[in-house]
Design an enzyme around this catalytic site. Sequence first.
Site, PDB file in Angstrom:
ATOM      1  N   SER A  16       2.899   1.070  -7.389  1.00 20.59           N
ATOM      2  CA  SER A  16       3.714  -0.007  -7.939  1.00 20.59           C
ATOM      3  C   SER A  16       4.100   0.299  -9.387  1.00 20.59           C
ATOM      4  O   SER A  16       3.248   0.653 -10.203  1.00 20.59           O
ATOM      5  CB  SER A  16       2.931  -1.318  -7.866  1.00 20.59           C
ATOM      6  OG  SER A  16       3.693  -2.336  -8.424  1.00 20.59           O
ATOM      7  N   GLY A  17       5.379   0.211  -9.705  1.00 17.02           N
ATOM      8  CA  GLY A  17       5.851   0.465 -11.065  1.00 17.02           C
ATOM      9  C   GLY A  17       6.275   1.899 -11.290  1.00 17.02           C
ATOM     10  O   GLY A  17       6.735   2.266 -12.366  1.00 17.02           O
ATOM     11  N   THR A  21      12.198   1.489  -6.752  1.00 18.17           N
ATOM     12  CA  THR A  21      13.398   0.665  -6.576  1.00 18.17           C
ATOM     13  C   THR A  21      14.539   1.187  -7.433  1.00 18.17           C
ATOM     14  O   THR A  21      15.686   1.254  -6.978  1.00 18.17           O
ATOM     15  CB  THR A  21      13.076  -0.806  -6.917  1.00 18.17           C
ATOM     16  OG1 THR A  21      11.976  -1.198  -6.084  1.00 18.17           O
ATOM     17  CG2 THR A  21      14.247  -1.718  -6.649  1.00 18.17           C
ATOM     18  N   ASN A  67       4.289  -4.368 -13.005  1.00 14.36           N
ATOM     19  CA  ASN A  67       5.740  -4.139 -13.019  1.00 14.36           C
ATOM     20  C   ASN A  67       6.457  -5.479 -13.217  1.00 14.36           C
ATOM     21  O   ASN A  67       6.209  -6.433 -12.484  1.00 14.36           O
ATOM     22  CB  ASN A  67       6.127  -3.503 -11.663  1.00 14.36           C
ATOM     23  CG  ASN A  67       7.596  -3.175 -11.568  1.00 14.36           C
ATOM     24  OD1 ASN A  67       8.373  -3.471 -12.477  1.00 14.36           O
ATOM     25  ND2 ASN A  67       7.981  -2.586 -10.460  1.00 14.36           N
ATOM     26  N   SER A  70       8.756  -6.305  -9.796  1.00 14.24           N
ATOM     27  CA  SER A  70       8.110  -5.662  -8.667  1.00 14.24           C
ATOM     28  C   SER A  70       8.671  -6.195  -7.346  1.00 14.24           C
ATOM     29  O   SER A  70       8.784  -7.406  -7.153  1.00 14.24           O
ATOM     30  CB  SER A  70       6.601  -5.931  -8.738  1.00 14.24           C
ATOM     31  OG  SER A  70       5.945  -5.303  -7.685  1.00 14.24           O
ATOM     32  N   SER A  71       9.042  -5.277  -6.445  1.00 17.50           N
ATOM     33  CA  SER A  71       9.521  -5.702  -5.124  1.00 17.50           C
ATOM     34  C   SER A  71       8.321  -6.220  -4.350  1.00 17.50           C
ATOM     35  O   SER A  71       7.307  -5.534  -4.243  1.00 17.50           O
ATOM     36  CB  SER A  71      10.101  -4.524  -4.347  1.00 17.50           C
ATOM     37  OG  SER A  71      11.002  -3.817  -5.136  1.00 17.50           O
ATOM     38  N   GLY A 295       4.808  -0.530  -3.614  1.00 20.25           N
ATOM     39  CA  GLY A 295       3.871   0.585  -3.782  1.00 20.25           C
ATOM     40  C   GLY A 295       2.416   0.149  -3.735  1.00 20.25           C
ATOM     41  O   GLY A 295       2.099  -1.037  -3.762  1.00 20.25           O
ATOM     42  N   GLU A 297      -1.153  -0.927  -4.723  1.00 19.41           N
ATOM     43  CA  GLU A 297      -1.589  -1.731  -5.867  1.00 19.41           C
ATOM     44  C   GLU A 297      -3.039  -2.168  -5.699  1.00 19.41           C
ATOM     45  O   GLU A 297      -3.535  -2.310  -4.591  1.00 19.41           O
ATOM     46  CB  GLU A 297      -0.655  -2.919  -6.106  1.00 19.41           C
ATOM     47  CG  GLU A 297      -0.506  -3.853  -4.950  1.00 19.41           C
ATOM     48  CD  GLU A 297       0.621  -4.868  -5.145  1.00 19.41           C
ATOM     49  OE1 GLU A 297       1.495  -4.663  -5.997  1.00 19.41           O
ATOM     50  OE2 GLU A 297       0.596  -5.864  -4.420  1.00 19.41           O
TER      51      GLU A 297
HETATM   52  N1  ATP Z   1      14.975   5.855 -13.882  1.00 19.56           N
HETATM   53  C1  ATP Z   1      14.587   4.860 -14.643  1.00 19.56           C
HETATM   54  N2  ATP Z   1      15.195   4.609 -15.804  1.00 19.56           N
HETATM   55  C2  ATP Z   1      14.790   3.605 -16.613  1.00 19.56           C
HETATM   56  N3  ATP Z   1      13.772   2.773 -16.328  1.00 19.56           N
HETATM   57  C3  ATP Z   1      13.133   2.971 -15.197  1.00 19.56           C
HETATM   58  C4  ATP Z   1      13.502   3.997 -14.269  1.00 19.56           C
HETATM   59  N4  ATP Z   1      12.669   3.949 -13.231  1.00 19.56           N
HETATM   60  C5  ATP Z   1      11.837   2.914 -13.472  1.00 19.56           C
HETATM   61  N5  ATP Z   1      12.097   2.333 -14.650  1.00 19.56           N
HETATM   62  C6  ATP Z   1      11.367   1.184 -15.279  1.00 19.56           C
HETATM   63  O1  ATP Z   1      10.158   0.974 -14.557  1.00 19.56           O
HETATM   64  C7  ATP Z   1      10.152  -0.334 -13.976  1.00 19.56           C
HETATM   65  C8  ATP Z   1       9.524  -0.248 -12.600  1.00 19.56           C
HETATM   66  O2  ATP Z   1      10.382   0.466 -11.738  1.00 19.56           O
HETATM   67  P1  ATP Z   1      10.601   0.033 -10.238  1.00 19.56           P
HETATM   68  O3  ATP Z   1      10.800  -1.442 -10.145  1.00 19.56           O
HETATM   69  O4  ATP Z   1      11.650   0.925  -9.668  1.00 19.56           O
HETATM   70  O5  ATP Z   1       9.169   0.388  -9.640  1.00 19.56           O
HETATM   71  P2  ATP Z   1       8.689   0.390  -8.137  1.00 19.56           P
HETATM   72  O6  ATP Z   1       8.048   1.721  -7.894  1.00 19.56           O
HETATM   73  O7  ATP Z   1       9.812   0.009  -7.233  1.00 19.56           O
HETATM   74  O8  ATP Z   1       7.575  -0.730  -8.158  1.00 19.56           O
HETATM   75  P3  ATP Z   1       7.111  -1.837  -7.055  1.00 19.56           P
HETATM   76  O9  ATP Z   1       6.368  -1.082  -5.986  1.00 19.56           O
HETATM   77  O10 ATP Z   1       6.215  -2.726  -7.852  1.00 19.56           O
HETATM   78  O11 ATP Z   1       8.337  -2.511  -6.586  1.00 19.56           O
HETATM   79  C9  ATP Z   1      11.600  -0.792 -13.961  1.00 19.56           C
HETATM   80  O12 ATP Z   1      11.715  -2.194 -14.051  1.00 19.56           O
HETATM   81  C10 ATP Z   1      12.160  -0.089 -15.182  1.00 19.56           C
HETATM   82  O13 ATP Z   1      11.863  -0.858 -16.329  1.00 19.56           O
END
Ligand code: ATP
Length: 363
Positions: A16-17, A21, A67, A70-71, A295, A297
């Site tokens: 997660s994070g 996404t 996050n 977070s999705s 992801g 957690e």
């Molecule tokens: N390529 C990127 N550029 C800028 N910021 C990013 C990028 N990737 C991630 N982040 C930052 O990290 C945060 C978390 O990313 P993201 O929401 O894609 O995580 P995740 O792996 O989908 O998490 P979860 O499993 O909790 O949904 C985003 O809100 C953003 O602030």
Amino acid sequence: MIREGISQAILVSGESGAGKTESTKMLMSYLAFMGGRAASEGRTVEQQVLESNPVLEAFGNAKTVRNNNSSRFGKFVELQFDESGRISGAAIRTYLLERSRVCQLSDPERNYHCFYMLCAAPSEDVEKYKLGDPRNFHYLNQSNCFEVDGLDDSKEYLATRKAMDVVGISSNEQDAIFRVVAAILHLGNIEFAKGEEADSSEPKNDESRFHLKMAAALFMCDDKALEDSLCKRVIMTRDEAITKWLNPEAAAVNRDALAKIVYSRLFDWIVERINSSIGQDPHSKFIIGVLDIYGFESFKTNSFEQFCINLTNEKLQQHFNQHVFKMEQEEYTREEIDWSYIEFIDNQDVLDLIEKVDYFTLC
Ligand SMILES: Nc1ncnc2c1ncn2[C@@H]1O[C@H](COP(=O)(O)OP(=O)(O)OP(=O)(O)O)[C@@H](O)[C@H]1O
């Protein structure tokens, strides 16, 4: 896909994070650019798929410890292509929205973004739904976190409305969606006290009665019927239906169950609505699927939801191990190719512990 004529799938994985996404959004933009049509062709499939992100995030994402966005659901986007490699349709499938978050929060997390957005909506909307400060709502004030750095809920509300326009959700439907969101907040503020009958319950005071009336008005149902559905339970026997009173604690559990089921059905309805508006291509030649799930957690207190999330991730990791390490290396052995064995952590034992029938039959 074009070169080999085979449909593809992309699995975006990580804790997660990690950025799944965000990476998925970039992937989708890339595919939309490569397979898209000219902007002059009007509202295109790829535009609608990209704009579905802010809508899904408003209703399916929340701030967690790990996050800020977070999705809280899994998502599989299927982009359909015609034989010339142009996007001809799309379908979004979602999995296992975290329902418990609707009525149970831990500090410093938030409920789904849409609740805070609606509380920060233009004043006529806030007045229409009798909302206001999120601190006044039980489903939001169990945590002390109401704002997220860098996130302006009032702007997000307008952006979500705009994105809903793009994905084809009409203004009437948008109103209906936010009515349900507001109704859930009012539902959460109904408290129960002992009623006149033994082991019965009723709304605790005038404030609870107000929220009950508001929830019923927003759900467009009779307030007495809503009260009965919260304070009583109907048990169906073979011969008749027996109505049983619920005590105040059971009525509160009943209220939360209603809030959770209504919210998850609202979410499913939105996804269905987006899908019917984007449109599928039954004659598509190829598909590129992108899977983005919540992801791994681990929190201070982990519930059944974390168990399901982590198990799903373990299963996907095993799929990856199977294809990238196991099958590949077996092929090298079969073909007697000289290579040095690549070590990897096999998580099959974790899956066996949970899924293998033998363990349960032994118990
Ligand atoms: N390529 C990127 N550029 C800028 N910021 C990013 C990028 N990737 C991630 N982040 C930052 O990290 C945060 C978390 O990313 P993201 O929401 O894609 O995580 P995740 O792996 O989908 O998490 P979860 O499993 O909790 O949904 C985003 O809100 C953003 O602030």
